[in-house]
Design a protein around this motif. Structure first.
Motif, short mmCIF file in Angstrom:
data_model
loop_
_atom_site.label_atom_id
_atom_site.label_comp_id
_atom_site.label_asym_id
_atom_site.label_seq_id
_atom_site.Cartn_x
_atom_site.Cartn_y
_atom_site.Cartn_z
N ARG A 77 -5.36 -0.76 -6.73
CA ARG A 77 -4.52 0.42 -6.57
C ARG A 77 -3.93 0.80 -7.94
NH1 ARG A 77 -2.67 -2.86 -2.00
NH2 ARG A 77 -3.60 -2.10 -0.06
N CYS A 128 1.96 1.10 -4.49
CA CYS A 128 0.51 1.17 -4.79
C CYS A 128 0.07 -0.09 -5.53
CB CYS A 128 0.20 2.41 -5.62
SG CYS A 128 0.25 3.95 -4.69
N PRO A 176 3.18 4.34 -1.16
CA PRO A 176 3.11 5.10 -2.42
C PRO A 176 4.07 4.64 -3.50
CG PRO A 176 2.99 6.58 -0.53
CD PRO A 176 3.30 5.24 0.02
N LYS A 195 0.82 -1.22 0.00
CA LYS A 195 0.00 0.00 0.00
C LYS A 195 0.85 1.27 0.00
CE LYS A 195 -0.57 0.33 5.04
NZ LYS A 195 -1.53 0.24 6.16
#
Length: 390
Positions: free
Chosen positions: A361, A319, A316, A314
C-alpha cells in the motif's frame, strides 16, 4: 440435566422417548429420516445436550481445547475464530481459553482443560517459556494430544506456523526497489520464533545489498545522525532492540505505546531514515500516532511498514504496507493434524510452515493512484544462504 427433556421432544414428534434419547446420544441404528426428524425438532425446540452426561455415556467429550497466548492482537482473535470454525466443521465442539484470563498461569488453564475432558488441544502463539516441557508432559500423562500453531518450533509436538523470514526478506527488497537506502527495524527483545524469523529476514536482505548493524535504542538515537552521514547514498539497515522491555508476550496496547515513544524520540532528533519496518501492525500504529503528533508525513518524510495485515491498516489514513499471514490454511492444517491423531492415533508431519504474502500500500512509498487496491505479492525466493541458515 438438559432444560428441555427428551420426553418433551418425543411428545412433540409422537415418538417413544427411548427413540429420541438413543438418537440424541448418537446411537447409529435408526433410519436417517428418523434421525433427521429428531435432530430438527431438537434444534427448533432449543434442546441443549448435557455434556457431562454424554461424556460419561460415550467415554469422550467431543471437545477440542484452544489455548490462546495472544488475545489482545487482532490477528490472534482472527486465528481463534478460524480455529473454531475448523473444529466445528470436523464435528467437534471447542473450549477456547486465553492464558490472560487466568493471570498468565498456565497451570490453571491446564487444570480447566483436563477437568473438561477435552480430547485434544491446539496451542496458539505459545513460547517455550509459557508452555514448556513440563506442561507438555502433563498433557501426555493424561492422554491429551497437542498441536502447536504459530508458536515456538522447539516443542516435542506437531507445529504448524507462518514462516516470516521470506516475507521480511522480500519486504526489505521492495523498499530498496522503491529507492529507500537507510532502513531501521525496532524490535522487542524476545526469543519467540516469529520475532527471530523477522530479524533473520531483515538481516539477510540487508547483508545482500549493504551493511546491517545492531544498535541499542539509546545508542541509535545518539549516533544516528553520524551514521546517516557516513552511509550517505549507501544501503544500511539497523536493528534496534528496544531497551527496558522484558522477555514476555506483549499486548497490542503495549506495543503501540512503546513504538509511539520510540517514534516520538526519533522524530525529535530531526534525522530520519528512509524507512522504518515494524514487526507487526500494532507497532506501526504507534509510529503513525507519533508522526501525526509531530507533523511527520508518511510516506513523504518516512516510509513505514508493518506485519500481520491488521484490518485497520487498509483504512485511508494508514494505507499500511504489511504482510498477510496464511491464517486460513494454517488453522485448517492445525485442526486436520489434531483430528487425524484422534482418529488414527498417529500424527502427520511434525513441522509445517506456510509463507506470508506482501500487501503493498502507500505507506511504503510505493506510488499508487487514489483508491487503487492493495497489491498482493508472493515473497521472493530466498538465496541459498537463507536455506542454509534456517
Amino acid at each position: 440435566m438438559s432444560m428441555l427433556s427428551h420426553r418433551k421432544i418425543a411428545e412433540a414428534l409422537g415418538m417413544p422417548a427411548s427413540t429420541v434419547t438413543n438418537i440424541l446420544n448418537g446411537t447409529p441404528r435408526y433410519k436417517q429420516e428418523t434421525k433427521d426428524r429428531v435432530l430438527q425438532a431438537a434444534k427448533e425446540l432449543g434442546y441443549r445436550p448435557n455434556r457431562a452426561s454424554l461424556t460419561l455415556k460415550r467415554g469422550r467429550s467431543n471437545l477440542i481445547g484452544i489455548i490462546n497466548f495472544a488475545t489482545m492482537y487482532q490477528v490472534g482473535q482472527q486465528r481463534v475464530s478460524l480455529l473454531r470454525k475448523a473444529v466445528n466443521e470436523h464435528g467437534y465442539d471447542y473450549l477456547a481459553i486465553d492464558v490472560d484470563w487466568h493471570d498468565g498461569k498456565v497451570e490453571r488453564v491446564l487444570d480447566e482443560i483436563i477437568q473438561a475432558r477435552v480430547e485434544g488441544v491446539v496451542l496458539l502463539g505459545h513460547t517455550t517459556e509459557s508452555f514448556g516441557p513440563e506442561s507438555l508432559a502433563l498433557m501426555k500423562r493424561v492422554g491429551i494430544p497437542v498441536v502447536a500453531m504459530n508458536g515456538d518450533d522447539d516443542i516435542n509436538a506437531p507445529s504448524i506456523a507462518t514462516d516470516a523470514l521470506p516475507g521480511f526478506y522480500s519486504l526489505v527488497r521492495h523498499l530498496h526497489q522503491v529507492g529507500h537506502k537507510s532502513i531501521i527495524m525496532p524490535v522487542i527483545a524476545c526469543t519467540k520464533r516469529s520475532m527471530l524469523e523477522r530479524i533473520d529476514g531483515f538481516q539477510l536482505a540487508m547483508k545482500n545489498t549493504g551493511d546491517c548493524l545492531t544498535l541499542g535504542e539509546r545508542e541509535y538515537l545518539k549516533i544516528w545522525p553520524k551514521i546517516l552521514k557516513d552511509y550517505k547514498n549507501k544501503p544500511v539497515g539497523i536493528i534496534i532492540p528496544m531497551e527496558g522491555r522484558p522477555n514476555q508476550l506483549f499486548s497490542q496496547n503495549d506495543l503501540t505505546e512503546h513504538h509511539y515513544d520510540f517514534g516520538k524520540a526519533l522524530f525529535q532528533s530531526g534525522a530520519l531514515p528512509d524507512a522504518m519496518m515494524c514487526t507487526n501492525d500494532a507497532a506501526a500504529f504507534g509510529v503513525f500516532n507519533a508522526a501525526h503528533e509531530m507533523g511527520i508525513r508518511i510516506p513523504l518524510d518516512l516510509a513505514l511498514t508493518g506485519a500481520d495485515d491488521d484490518e485497520y491498516g487498509k483504512y485511508p489514513m494508514f494505507c499500511l504496507t504489511s504482510l498477510r499471514m496464511d491464517m486460513f490454511n494454517i488453522s485448517e492444517e492445525a485442526v486436520n493434524t489434531l483430528v487425524n491423531r484422534l482418529k488414527t492415533g498417529k500424527f502427520k508431519e511434525s513441522r509445517q510452515h506456510f509463507d506470508s504474502n506482501l500487501v503493498l500500500r502507500k505507506s511504503c512509498g510505493r506510488k499508487i493512484k487514489q483508491g487503487e487496491p492493495a497489491t498482493l505479492l508472493v515473497p521472493a525466493k530466498l538465496p541459498k544462504l537463507a536455506a542454509n541458515s534456517k
